[in-house]
Design an enzyme around this catalytic site. Structure first.
Site, PDB file in Angstrom:
ATOM      1  N   GLY A  14       5.599   3.108   1.078  1.00  0.00           N
ATOM      2  CA  GLY A  14       6.543   4.089   0.219  1.00  0.00           C
ATOM      3  C   GLY A  14       6.297   4.348  -0.971  1.00  0.00           C
ATOM      4  N   SER A  32       0.992  -1.114  -0.122  1.00  0.00           N
ATOM      5  CA  SER A  32      -0.100  -0.062   0.030  1.00  0.00           C
ATOM      6  C   SER A  32       0.741   1.121   0.212  1.00  0.00           C
ATOM      7  CB  SER A  32      -0.818   0.064   1.363  1.00  0.00           C
ATOM      8  OG  SER A  32      -0.037   0.522   2.379  1.00  0.00           O
ATOM      9  N   LYS A  33       0.193   2.354  -0.178  1.00  0.00           N
ATOM     10  CA  LYS A  33       0.963   3.705  -0.041  1.00  0.00           C
ATOM     11  C   LYS A  33       1.903   3.656   1.167  1.00  0.00           C
ATOM     12  CE  LYS A  33      -1.667   6.574  -2.969  1.00  0.00           C
ATOM     13  NZ  LYS A  33      -2.874   6.759  -3.022  1.00  0.00           N
ATOM     14  N   ARG A  34       1.582   2.970   2.333  1.00  0.00           N
ATOM     15  CA  ARG A  34       2.353   3.169   3.351  1.00  0.00           C
ATOM     16  C   ARG A  34       3.458   2.512   3.073  1.00  0.00           C
ATOM     17  NH1 ARG A  34      -2.702   2.527   5.645  1.00  0.00           N
ATOM     18  NH2 ARG A  34      -2.493   0.396   5.369  1.00  0.00           N
TER      19      ARG A  34
END
Ligand code: GLU
Length: 492
Positions: free
Chosen positions: A259, A255-257
């Site tokens: 990076g 996911s975007k988390r």
């Protein structure tokens, strides 16, 4: 006789609510490979019906990213928001046929329903409470000023099956689909509100005559719902292939988390399109025996098929991507590498005729730059590494601690002094590899040190560090711009 055109038509249906994500790009790769494998068509549909979150710059980013990766599409992209009439007509058709109905339940009522389900430890679902309203009940709700969503009937007793090209036989129970599904948002009496995802996807896939829907396995439950919609709309359903998710190092969905997940981020980091496209193909697909892992999309297309797409999630592996990027950089050859590096060097003011000191006109010489590119090639992972690693060839580096320490080794300075003396008359001359080797041997002998000492000391003097590419080639390159002697002399 002309060959029958392939009936295969696949599509990528990105929502322009963000930049091109690696998951979407990998879905694009599989669609592209399958279309090209079959001689079919790879179509694009921009799913921009979320008016608040969709942005033209995201559409531009997605199209640019696909183009950059070499995923050329056929025909003009279909813009979903321009097909509202068709979506509404399909909803009307479902209402007219009794497959859909208006539900007037208020948000407060739905919340209370869900809370009651939670309290009873039941899974949240719509309880179909407005499925069979009488005309009088409807009229009463309208008179109250309530707005209605449109819901599609999903019978609990239905079993939905399909043969998934990746996952095999699939079976869903209507009971597990959360009750009658909203297909249009709230709207005043008699109107149809904004159509929602499952409905518009089916209407558009049918209109585009899509033969195979290839998408991430997070859409499996949608597929069960969509199959019911195809049936109710009297449209033939496509085949489905659900590809495994891309996982992070912890085995969770990337996911975007995590990076870097946007194609434009990978590009900005210096990854090449060829390496990234190659890597994404490996995220969930295993090449046939003997093919190796480094290949182009065009090489993968003839052998691509769903039988080699794995069911298990695909873990993102930076090391493999880095390895592939290095392979791609090297296989292009030094001249191509030079052409890519030269603009990056120029950004630092390196290698432009006249910009450097006049003595460094050699820096602008394509032959010198090509040899430098060849020297650096084997140690590059990213193109940008070719900027950092080229720095000591364009500008004189300071000596780091290790390099200074090397000069304190017994005999080191004496050996360098002997080398400098031998180099003095050769400053304007070409230096060959054999001659350079001989000079090193003589300098070592003159100072009474082992050859290793002079070699390490020369590296320290030239590069300011004990690390770097092949010493002899480094020296010869620096000699061509007259940089070797001054760098040695500063150490004496
Ligand atoms: N717009 C949807 C998405 O980006 C498309 C899914 C599909 O392929 O049907 O997830």
């Amino acid at each position: 006789m002309t060959a029958e055109p392939s009936p295969v038509r696949v599509r990528l249906a990105p929502s322009p609510t963000g930049t091109l994500h690696i998951g979407t790009a990998r879905t694009a790769v599989f669609n592209w490979l399958f279309a090209r494998h079959c001689g079919g068509r790879f179509l694009l549909r921009i799913e921009d019906t979320d008016r608040e979150r969709s942005k033209p710059e995201y559409t531009a980013n997605i199209l640019e990213g696909l183009q950059w990766l070499g995923l050329d599409w056929d025909d003009e992209p279909v813009i979903q928001s321009q097909r509202l009439e068709q979506h509404r007509a399909a909803i009307q058709q479902l209402l007219d046929a009794g497959h859909a109905y208006r539900c007037y339940a208020s948000e407060a009522e739905l919340t209370a329903m869900r809370e009651a389900q939670a309290a009873a430890k039941q899974a949240p679902r719509y309880d179909n409470r407005h499925r069979d309203l009488s005309p009088e009940q409807e009229a009463a709700y309208i008179a109250e000023g309530r707005q209605a969503v449109v819901r599609f009937r999903i019978d609990d007793a239905r079993t939905i099956t399909w043969s998934d090209l990746v996952r095999g036989e699939m079976r869903w129970s209507g009971r597990d689909l959360g009750g009658d599904m909203v297909i249009a948002r709230r709207a005043p009496a008699g109107q149809i509100g904004d159509p929602l995802y499952n409905l518009v996807v089916v209407v558009d896939d049918a209109a585009m005559a899509i033969s195979h829907v290839i998408r991430g396995e997070d859409h499996i439950a949608n597929t069960a719902k969509q199959l019911l919609l195809y049936e109710a709309l009297g449209q033939p359903a496509p085949q489905f292939a659900h590809t495994p998710l891309i996982l992070n190092q912890e085995g969770k969905k990337l996911s975007k988390r995590d990076g870097v997940t946007s194609i434009s981020d990978f590009k900005a980091m210096g990854y090449s399109a060829a390496a990234l496209a190659n890597y994404m193909t490996l995220l969930g697909w295993s090449p046939p025996e003997g093919m190796g892992e480094r290949f182009s999309l065009a090489e993968a297309a003839p052998v691509f098929g769903f039988e080699r797409v794995n069911r298990a999630g695909a873990r993102f592996d930076w090391e493999k991507l880095n390895w592939l990027n290095g392979q791609v950089l090297r296989e292009q050859g030094p001249e191509s590498l030079r052409q890519q590096l030269a603009p990056l060097w120029a950004e630092r003011g390196w290698g432009q005729a006249g910009a450097d000191a006049p003595a460094h006109a050699v820096h602008a010489d394509p032959a010198w730059q090509r040899d430098l590119s060849e020297l650096l090639g084997p140690s590059l992972t990213l193109l940008a590494d070719g900027v950092e690693q080229a720095a000591p060839f364009f500008t004189t580096p300071e000596l780091n601690d290790a390099a200074r320490g090397q000069l304190e080794v017994a005999g080191a300075r004496a050996a360098l002094a002997a080398l400098a003396a031998a180099l003095e008359p050769l400053t304007a001359a070409d230096l060959g590899a054999d001659q350079a080797q001989a000079l090193l041997g003589e300098a070592a002998a003159a100072a009474g040190v082992k050859k290793g000492v002079i070699m390490k000391s020369l590296r320290a003097a030239l590069l300011g560090s004990l690390q770097g590419p092949d010493l002899l080639a480094t020296w010869l390159l620096l000699h061509r711009c007259g940089d070797d002697l001054p760098r040695i002399a500063r150490c004496l």
